[in-house]
Motif scaffolding. Structure first.
Motif, short mmCIF file in Angstrom:
data_model
loop_
_atom_site.label_atom_id
_atom_site.label_comp_id
_atom_site.label_asym_id
_atom_site.label_seq_id
_atom_site.Cartn_x
_atom_site.Cartn_y
_atom_site.Cartn_z
N VAL A 78 0.87 -1.18 0.00
CA VAL A 78 0.00 0.00 0.00
C VAL A 78 0.91 1.23 0.00
CG1 VAL A 78 -1.90 -1.18 1.20
CG2 VAL A 78 -0.21 0.08 2.53
N THR A 79 0.32 2.40 0.02
CA THR A 79 1.09 3.63 0.13
C THR A 79 0.72 4.33 1.43
OG1 THR A 79 -0.55 4.99 -0.99
CG2 THR A 79 1.12 3.91 -2.38
N GLY A 80 1.47 5.38 1.76
CA GLY A 80 1.19 6.16 2.95
C GLY A 80 -0.21 6.73 2.97
N GLU A 81 -0.78 6.90 1.80
CA GLU A 81 -2.14 7.43 1.68
C GLU A 81 -3.17 6.57 2.40
OE1 GLU A 81 -3.96 9.50 -2.06
OE2 GLU A 81 -4.10 7.33 -2.30
N GLU A 82 -2.89 5.28 2.57
CA GLU A 82 -3.83 4.36 3.19
C GLU A 82 -3.76 4.35 4.72
OE1 GLU A 82 -5.46 -0.15 2.55
OE2 GLU A 82 -4.38 0.85 0.94
N VAL A 83 -2.72 4.93 5.29
CA VAL A 83 -2.52 4.87 6.74
C VAL A 83 -3.69 5.46 7.54
CG1 VAL A 83 -1.05 5.66 8.66
CG2 VAL A 83 -0.02 4.64 6.61
N PRO A 84 -4.23 6.63 7.17
CA PRO A 84 -5.38 7.13 7.96
C PRO A 84 -6.55 6.15 7.97
CG PRO A 84 -4.43 8.90 6.69
CD PRO A 84 -3.77 7.63 6.21
N TRP A 85 -6.86 5.53 6.82
CA TRP A 85 -7.94 4.52 6.81
C TRP A 85 -7.59 3.36 7.72
CZ3 TRP A 85 -12.41 2.57 6.88
CH2 TRP A 85 -12.62 1.20 6.69
N MET A 86 -6.35 2.91 7.69
CA MET A 86 -5.95 1.79 8.53
C MET A 86 -6.20 2.11 10.01
SD MET A 86 -2.51 0.76 6.41
CE MET A 86 -1.97 -0.59 7.46
N ARG A 87 -5.94 3.36 10.39
CA ARG A 87 -6.17 3.77 11.78
C ARG A 87 -7.66 3.81 12.10
NH1 ARG A 87 -3.25 3.62 16.41
NH2 ARG A 87 -4.09 5.11 17.88
N VAL A 88 -8.48 4.31 11.18
CA VAL A 88 -9.93 4.34 11.39
C VAL A 88 -10.43 2.91 11.58
CG1 VAL A 88 -12.15 4.76 10.22
CG2 VAL A 88 -10.36 6.51 10.19
N ARG A 89 -10.04 2.05 10.68
CA ARG A 89 -10.45 0.64 10.73
C ARG A 89 -10.06 0.01 12.05
NH1 ARG A 89 -6.88 -2.64 6.76
NH2 ARG A 89 -5.47 -2.51 8.51
N GLU A 90 -8.82 0.18 12.42
CA GLU A 90 -8.31 -0.39 13.66
C GLU A 90 -9.04 0.16 14.89
OE1 GLU A 90 -4.41 0.89 15.83
OE2 GLU A 90 -3.98 -0.65 14.36
#
Length: 184
Positions: A78-90
């Motif tokens: 993935v790219t850094g762009e996906e990190v905020p979504w990963m945090r929301v999901r988590e």
């Protein structure tokens, strides 16, 4: 990111050097266990502090970092762009996991739908996953996802989207659906 983060990533920062969040799966599991053993107030403070560190890191990221390569805990690029979504999901998943008042039904529909798309996509075509066609009965029109091995007659699973999600990520199985492999 904090000690209980489940979305462990390996990034290559401006230096080009891989920087894993955890040295090993054992270290990650140990960190999760240690965080889960904390008193509620300490765990809450730890989560708030970790979120603050993430926001500060995001605020300080140069534009090119959003396209930097990252590997998730399962090795998905993935790219850094996906990190905020990963945090929301988590954050949503673990809010329910903690058993402190949040329930699957509390997840916003957009989070449920995006996570269903992500998890079903990751399980699609996998030989170690039973073939199942999922239908979210509480959406109009009712979306469907196909997971698991190809060929043969798939099991049909029709349920509210949040029930399908809780089952897919291994948290609940109110409809007696077949076991699926880990999603992360």
């Amino acid at each position: 990111p904090g000690p209980g983060d489940s979305s462990a990533v390996t990034s290559q920062g401006p230096s080009g050097v891989a920087s894993p969040m955890y040295a090993s799966a054992e270290e990650r599991a140990s960190g999760i266990e240690a965080a889960a053993a904390q008193e509620p107030g300490a765990l809450r403070a730890d989560a708030v502090a970790a979120s603050g560190r993430l926001v500060a890191a995001i605020d300080g990221m140069p534009a090119e970092a959003w396209d930097a390569p990252i590997r998730t805990a399962r090795g998905r690029p993935v790219t850094g762009e996906e990190v905020p979504w990963m945090r929301v999901r988590e954050s949503w998943v673990h809010a329910v996991d903690l058993g402190a008042g949040a329930a699957w039904a509390d997840l916003p529909a957009g989070v449920v739908d995006r996570l269903l798309d992500e998890v079903a996509g990751g399980l699609s075509g996998r030989d170690d996953c039973p073939a199942v066609t999922l239908t979210a009965t509480d959406r109009d029109p009712a979306p469907t996802w196909a997971i698991g091995r190809t060929g043969g007659e798939p099991h049909e699973a029709s349920a509210p989207a949040v029930d399908l999600l809780a089952w897919l990520i291994g948290r609940d199985n109110p409809h007696g659906l077949p076991a699926v492999p880990a999603w992360l």
